[in-house]
Design an enzyme around this catalytic site. Structure first.
Site, PDB file in Angstrom:
ATOM      1  N   LYS A  53       0.615  -0.981  -0.363  1.00  0.00           N
ATOM      2  CA  LYS A  53      -0.067  -0.155   0.171  1.00  0.00           C
ATOM      3  C   LYS A  53       0.326   1.244   0.549  1.00  0.00           C
ATOM      4  O   LYS A  53       0.817   2.286  -1.288  1.00  0.00           O
ATOM      5  CB  LYS A  53      -0.675   0.154   1.396  1.00  0.00           C
ATOM      6  N   GLN A  97      -4.896  -1.630   9.316  1.00  0.00           N
ATOM      7  CA  GLN A  97      -4.578  -2.958   8.838  1.00  0.00           C
ATOM      8  C   GLN A  97      -5.199  -3.946   9.682  1.00  0.00           C
ATOM      9  O   GLN A  97      -4.998  -4.055  11.075  1.00  0.00           O
ATOM     10  CB  GLN A  97      -3.525  -3.313   8.575  1.00  0.00           C
ATOM     11  N   ASP A 120     -10.444   2.884   4.048  1.00  0.00           N
ATOM     12  CA  ASP A 120     -11.062   1.864   4.005  1.00  0.00           C
ATOM     13  C   ASP A 120     -12.600   1.804   3.853  1.00  0.00           C
ATOM     14  O   ASP A 120     -12.900   1.075   2.622  1.00  0.00           O
ATOM     15  CB  ASP A 120     -10.557   1.011   4.935  1.00  0.00           C
TER      16      ASP A 120
END
Ligand code: NAP
Length: 287
Positions: A53, A97, A120
């Site tokens: 990422k 994460q 997200d």
């Protein structure tokens, strides 16, 4: 019939090229999109995802920062770090994460991220906004799937979309996004008794189960669009999806491969959300 492949890697690359230009335009206006990726612990798969990422951020010019915290980090400490970046104006996106160690509540962490920085798209406020058709950060994998279908100029309106799987991060939101695009949507899951009959009615079949070769040609209507979200590792270490590729290729009109299908789109949409967040926070493109 041999299905045409929907190559997520190529669509993703084209999008990243456009993003690179957009970021460089924003930088000329003094706006540098910034993403903070936080990882707790040293799970090798998670570490590899977060590094992917931040590397992708660099490719398009986003300021990607990786914060690595030790496994024993307390929930309180993690909340403190999140609050710090909620307040930091140079940070437009915060991603924690998952999964987190057992002693940290994922719900508490997701809800602590400012909805305006939740790139997200997991915060309940963004999920609610998505459901009601308001401006929202869309969850990256479902968002990427819609973009892949649109990139192929496949009509969604009026189509019957069958989604197999109902997780909060893939199945449920992808069905909602297809509904927002005026499809008729049916969900199947582990308690669905007549799944084969339902799947065979799908114009667009989305499979997000996590079981190798779960869907064979007897689940697919001839000419359907088949989106394989699954990521499974074979004995030889190679990745494969939930759909039996050879069988689906014979009967579907369009098919996403694994790898190089849905996967590359997910990170790309994370970059897209970060750029959008930077623009929205500076009122660029806001009407
Ligand atoms: P998940 O949370 O484990 O959900 C799996 C879903 O499949 C559940 O809703 C489950 O139903 C359903 N299911 C399980 N067995 C079934 C059966 N026999 N018949 C019908 N439905 C069944 O998984 P996920 O997070 O959605 O991920 C799904 C797959 O996509 C995984 O392989 C994952 O690695 C992959 N994935 C890929 C990306 C990407 O970027 N390409 C992103 C995220 C996930 P119940 O709800 O009834 O249990």
């Amino acid at each position: 019939m041999v299905a045409e492949l929907i190559k997520g890697n190529e669509i993703a690359q084209a999008k990243r090229n456009e993003m690179k230009e957009e970021v460089s335009r924003l930088k000329k206006e003094g706006i540098v999109p910034g993403l903070v990726v936080i990882i707790v612990g040293e799970n090798p798969a998670s570490l590899s995802y977060v590094k992917g990422k931040t590397k992708a951020c660099k490719q398009v010019g986003i300021d990607g920062k990786l914060i690595e915290l030790p496994e024993e980090t307390s929930e309180e400490k993690l909340l403190e770090v999140i609050h710090q970046y909620n307040e930091d104006e140079s940070c437009h996106g915060i991603l924690v994460q998952l999964p987190l160690p057992d002693h940290i509540s994922e719900t508490a962490i997701i809800e602590a991220i400012s909805p305006e920085k939740d790139v997200d798209g997991f915060h309940p406020i963004n999920i609610g906004r998505m459901m009601t058709g308001q401006r929202a950060f869309l969850p990256c994998t479902p968002y990427g799937i819609i973009e892949m279908v649109k990139a192929k100029n496949i009509t969604i309106e009026g189509k019957h979309v069958v989604v197999i799987g109902r997780s909060n991060i893939v199945g449920k939101p992808v069905g909602q996004l297809f509904l927002n695009e005026h499809a008729t949507v049916t969900y199947c899951h582990s308690r669905t008794p007549n799944m084969k009959e339902i799947a065979k009615q799908a114009d667009i079949l989305v499979v997000a189960v996590g079981k190798m070769n779960f869907i064979g040609k007897d689940y697919i209507k001839p000419g359907a669009v088949v989106i394989d979200v699954g990521i499974n590792r074979k004995d030889d270490g190679k990745l494969t999806g939930d759909v039996n590729f050879e069988e689906a290729e014979e009967i579907a009109a369009y098919l996403t491969p694994v790898p190089k299908g849905v996967g590359p789109m997910t990170i790309t949409m994370l970059l897209q959300n970060t750029i959008l967040s930077a623009k929205w926070s500076h009122q660029v493109g806001v009407h």
